[in-house]
Design a protein around this motif. Structure first.
Motif, PDB file in Angstrom:
ATOM      1  N   ASP A  14       0.839  -1.206   0.000  1.00  0.00           N
ATOM      2  CA  ASP A  14       0.000   0.000   0.000  1.00  0.00           C
ATOM      3  C   ASP A  14       0.871   1.252   0.000  1.00  0.00           C
ATOM      4  O   ASP A  14       0.544   2.248  -0.649  1.00  0.00           O
ATOM      5  CB  ASP A  14      -0.942  -0.006   1.210  1.00  0.00           C
ATOM      6  CG  ASP A  14      -0.197  -0.077   2.533  1.00  0.00           C
ATOM      7  OD1 ASP A  14       0.853  -0.760   2.605  1.00  0.00           O
ATOM      8  OD2 ASP A  14      -0.657   0.537   3.512  1.00  0.00           O
ATOM      9  N   LEU A  37       2.322   1.643  -3.484  1.00  0.00           N
ATOM     10  CA  LEU A  37       1.323   2.207  -4.397  1.00  0.00           C
ATOM     11  C   LEU A  37       1.329   3.732  -4.314  1.00  0.00           C
ATOM     12  O   LEU A  37       1.315   4.418  -5.346  1.00  0.00           O
ATOM     13  CB  LEU A  37      -0.066   1.663  -4.053  1.00  0.00           C
ATOM     14  CG  LEU A  37      -1.244   2.226  -4.871  1.00  0.00           C
ATOM     15  CD1 LEU A  37      -1.100   1.833  -6.336  1.00  0.00           C
ATOM     16  CD2 LEU A  37      -2.574   1.738  -4.309  1.00  0.00           C
ATOM     17  N   LEU A  74      -1.805  -0.986  -9.463  1.00  0.00           N
ATOM     18  CA  LEU A  74      -2.797  -1.269  -8.433  1.00  0.00           C
ATOM     19  C   LEU A  74      -3.054  -2.765  -8.302  1.00  0.00           C
ATOM     20  O   LEU A  74      -3.052  -3.313  -7.193  1.00  0.00           O
ATOM     21  CB  LEU A  74      -4.107  -0.534  -8.761  1.00  0.00           C
ATOM     22  CG  LEU A  74      -5.309  -0.851  -7.878  1.00  0.00           C
ATOM     23  CD1 LEU A  74      -5.027  -0.513  -6.425  1.00  0.00           C
ATOM     24  CD2 LEU A  74      -6.549  -0.098  -8.373  1.00  0.00           C
ATOM     25  N   CYS A 131      -0.176  -4.595  -6.657  1.00  0.00           N
ATOM     26  CA  CYS A 131      -0.055  -4.315  -5.224  1.00  0.00           C
ATOM     27  C   CYS A 131      -1.123  -5.004  -4.383  1.00  0.00           C
ATOM     28  O   CYS A 131      -0.866  -5.390  -3.236  1.00  0.00           O
ATOM     29  CB  CYS A 131      -0.097  -2.805  -4.988  1.00  0.00           C
ATOM     30  SG  CYS A 131       1.372  -1.921  -5.570  1.00  0.00           S
ATOM     31  N   VAL A 132      -2.324  -5.166  -4.925  1.00  0.00           N
ATOM     32  CA  VAL A 132      -3.413  -5.743  -4.138  1.00  0.00           C
ATOM     33  C   VAL A 132      -3.448  -7.273  -4.204  1.00  0.00           C
ATOM     34  O   VAL A 132      -3.944  -7.939  -3.285  1.00  0.00           O
ATOM     35  CB  VAL A 132      -4.776  -5.168  -4.595  1.00  0.00           C
ATOM     36  CG1 VAL A 132      -5.216  -5.771  -5.916  1.00  0.00           C
ATOM     37  CG2 VAL A 132      -5.835  -5.379  -3.531  1.00  0.00           C
ATOM     38  N   TYR A 145      -8.466  -5.088   1.355  1.00  0.00           N
ATOM     39  CA  TYR A 145      -9.068  -4.648   0.095  1.00  0.00           C
ATOM     40  C   TYR A 145      -9.541  -3.201   0.183  1.00  0.00           C
ATOM     41  O   TYR A 145      -9.335  -2.404  -0.741  1.00  0.00           O
ATOM     42  CB  TYR A 145     -10.231  -5.566  -0.286  1.00  0.00           C
ATOM     43  CG  TYR A 145     -10.625  -5.427  -1.738  1.00  0.00           C
ATOM     44  CD1 TYR A 145     -10.051  -6.242  -2.710  1.00  0.00           C
ATOM     45  CD2 TYR A 145     -11.559  -4.483  -2.147  1.00  0.00           C
ATOM     46  CE1 TYR A 145     -10.389  -6.113  -4.051  1.00  0.00           C
ATOM     47  CE2 TYR A 145     -11.900  -4.341  -3.476  1.00  0.00           C
ATOM     48  CZ  TYR A 145     -11.318  -5.169  -4.421  1.00  0.00           C
ATOM     49  OH  TYR A 145     -11.660  -5.024  -5.759  1.00  0.00           O
ATOM     50  N   ARG A 188      -8.354  -0.927   2.073  1.00  0.00           N
ATOM     51  CA  ARG A 188      -7.191  -0.037   2.141  1.00  0.00           C
ATOM     52  C   ARG A 188      -6.765   0.395   0.739  1.00  0.00           C
ATOM     53  O   ARG A 188      -6.519   1.575   0.474  1.00  0.00           O
ATOM     54  CB  ARG A 188      -6.027  -0.742   2.847  1.00  0.00           C
ATOM     55  CG  ARG A 188      -4.703   0.045   2.826  1.00  0.00           C
ATOM     56  CD  ARG A 188      -4.762   1.252   3.718  1.00  0.00           C
ATOM     57  NE  ARG A 188      -4.912   0.859   5.094  1.00  0.00           N
ATOM     58  CZ  ARG A 188      -3.899   0.494   5.905  1.00  0.00           C
ATOM     59  NH1 ARG A 188      -2.668   0.509   5.445  1.00  0.00           N
ATOM     60  NH2 ARG A 188      -4.129   0.146   7.142  1.00  0.00           N
ATOM     61  N   PHE A 189      -6.691  -0.571  -0.176  1.00  0.00           N
ATOM     62  CA  PHE A 189      -6.280  -0.244  -1.534  1.00  0.00           C
ATOM     63  C   PHE A 189      -7.357   0.536  -2.292  1.00  0.00           C
ATOM     64  O   PHE A 189      -7.060   1.494  -3.017  1.00  0.00           O
ATOM     65  CB  PHE A 189      -5.927  -1.524  -2.304  1.00  0.00           C
ATOM     66  CG  PHE A 189      -4.594  -2.096  -1.930  1.00  0.00           C
ATOM     67  CD1 PHE A 189      -3.417  -1.518  -2.389  1.00  0.00           C
ATOM     68  CD2 PHE A 189      -4.504  -3.211  -1.109  1.00  0.00           C
ATOM     69  CE1 PHE A 189      -2.182  -2.038  -2.045  1.00  0.00           C
ATOM     70  CE2 PHE A 189      -3.277  -3.736  -0.750  1.00  0.00           C
ATOM     71  CZ  PHE A 189      -2.108  -3.158  -1.219  1.00  0.00           C
ATOM     72  N   THR A 232      -7.414   4.046  -0.988  1.00  0.00           N
ATOM     73  CA  THR A 232      -6.163   4.742  -1.306  1.00  0.00           C
ATOM     74  C   THR A 232      -6.194   5.299  -2.724  1.00  0.00           C
ATOM     75  O   THR A 232      -5.723   6.408  -2.989  1.00  0.00           O
ATOM     76  CB  THR A 232      -4.954   3.804  -1.142  1.00  0.00           C
ATOM     77  OG1 THR A 232      -4.834   3.418   0.232  1.00  0.00           O
ATOM     78  CG2 THR A 232      -3.657   4.501  -1.568  1.00  0.00           C
TER      79      THR A 232
END
Length: 479
Positions: free
Chosen positions: A62, A65, A82, A85-86, A130, A132-133, A136
């Motif tokens: 995170d 990202l 994205l 990262c997830v 999930y 959080r991303f 963000t």
């Protein structure tokens, strides 16, 4: 981002945060009057485990990202970054969850939770990751209104579902609160994913075409596995210590005091949400403009200390609304106030470590205060209970600020006028110490007035500028 744009986004997130905290505050008032401190403490421990697991299983991606998001404006670049990262945090979460559930189910080793509770914790952790991303991305794209309303939805869903289920199944309060917490968390993930769906499209590209390699992402991210997990452990040691030395009742009262401190979120969350992407973007465009960060530090220092000192002054009034069983929370507020104060201000002063990509240094910044907090809780909690945990936490966050600032300045020096900041902090510690062991009285009011006057004198230029801006803002609105 232009100044008008910054203020607009700040105001939008601020309004959303106020609504979010208002619903959260209302939920706490209602729920603490419906459930016992013990059951409230058990829920708090469950949420603590979820936060700790989430901080570890995010794998620091995170943060990667945020740091690499602005390397290109190309949609396919951002979408590919994205998804990379997830993906791995969710995969790792699933694998670890299956292992733990299998151990609990077969009885190979004794665990604190039953298999059903572990499944609930795994689902909750995945929701944290999930969301959080997905949130963000909204922050990075300056979708302030959407970001704010997604977070507000969590509180609305939680409060409605929790109260409804408690009215029907009041014999199993902990299970009801856990279900409401999980559903509330997924409401954030669902709405933020829905709003930001265009950033999750299936377009693919080679990240190296934009000067970013997966190896570089991982190298930047992995120190944050330690940093964020230690930081979360840092925030959790107080509850762990209370649970070990005391019981769920003490944890429940302490947790209610932490919720009261969410009043700070009106400033803290608003500022922290915008500051990181804003500061990184500003540095990428003008790395020599140090005055920008100094001014931000002065303004947020005045705001956070003024707000924090006022909350401490009215601590007894805040505690009354929680109910008779939670009155002890009033004496925990004074030192707990140093958490949002020091953390928020350090978000500015830590800039050098972020700009220069010194993520490994932040491991030290997290570990040392965490160890100090552990020692402090071990010594103070057996004698002073929740008050001891609050004192240890407050002192540790002051150390956290000091380390962030000093180490950051080694790589990107900015004159933050540390001497005057230290003097204000010392006076605030004296004020908080008195408030920890005394109810509101004339002496407390006098101490408050003295500290506020000293703050105004030390930061008179900043205060004058803020007042002038406020007057001009009101005049413009009045036309």
């Amino acid at each position: 981002m232009e100044k008008k744009g910054i203020l607009k986004h700040f105001a939008t997130i601020g309004i959303g945060t106020i609504l979010n905290m208002a619903f959260g505050f209302l939920a706490t008032i209602l729920i603490t009057r419906m459930v016992s401190p013990g059951h409230y403490g058990e829920l708090s421990i469950f949420k603590m485990y979820g936060s700790l697991a989430g901080s570890i299983f995010l794998l620091g991606l995170d943060q990667a990202l945020v740091r690499f998001y602005y390397n290109s404006d190309a949609r396919e670049y951002k979408s590919t970054l994205l998804r990379f990262c997830v993906r791995w945090p969710l995969i790792v979460t699933g694998i670890i969850a299956l292992i733990v559930i299998a151990i609990a189910g077969t009885g190979v080793a004794k665990t604190e939770y039953s298999p059903v509770r572990w499944i609930a914790l795994a689902v909750y952790t995945a929701g944290i990751i999930y969301s959080r991303f997905s949130t963000t991305v909204l922050r990075l794209e300056c979708k302030s209104k959407e970001y704010s309303w997604c977070n507000v939805s969590q509180q609305i869903v939680y409060i409605v579902l929790a109260i409804a289920l408690l009215g029907i199944y009041n014999s199993n309060e902990v299970a009801v609160l856990i279900i409401a917490t999980i559903v509330g968390q997924y409401s954030v993930a669902f709405f933020s994913r829905l709003v930001g769906k265009s950033y999750w499209d299936n377009s693919k590209c080679d990240l190296s075409m934009y000067g970013v390699s997966k190896r570089e992402l991982v190298q930047y991210a992995w120190p944050f596995i330690i940093t964020t997990s230690v930081a979360t452990l840092f925030q959790s040691i107080d509850k762990i210590s209370l649970n070990y030395f005391c019981d769920y009742n003490e944890v429940g009262v302490y947790s209610s005091a932490l919720v009261l401190m969410n009043v700070f979120a009106i400033l803290q969350s608003t500022f922290n949400t915008l500051w990181t992407p804003l500061s990184v973007e500003h540095y990428s465009k003008d790395p020599e403009d140090r005055a920008f960060y100094k001014k931000a530090q002065e303004i947020i220092t005045v705001l956070m200390f003024a707000f924090g000192l006022t909350v401490i002054l009215f601590k007894d009034i805040f505690a009354i609304i929680l109910g008779r069983d939670y009155r002890e929370a009033a004496y925990l507020i004074p030192f707990l106030a140093f958490h949002p104060i020091m953390y928020t201000i350090s978000e500015v002063t830590v800039g050098g470590l972020v700009f220069k990509k010194k993520s490994k240094i932040q491991v030290i910044v997290s570990v040392v205060p965490c160890v100090v907090n552990f020692i402090g809780n071990t010594i103070l909690v057996p004698h002073y209970g929740g008050r001891g945990a609050a004192i240890s936490t407050g002192v540790s966050y002051i150390l956290f600020f000091a380390m962030r600032t000093i180490l950051s300045n080694r790589y990107y020096y900015i004159d933050y006028s540390i001497k005057r900041f230290s003097f204000l902090t010392a006076l605030s510690i004296l004020f908080a110490t008195y408030a920890t062991f005394h109810a509101a009285n004339i002496m407390l009011i006098c101490l408050y007035i003295v500290v506020v006057i000293v703050m105004i004198v030390l930061y008179r230029d900043t205060v004058r500028e803020m007042i002038k801006y406020g007057i001009n803002f009101v005049k413009k609105r009045g036309r």
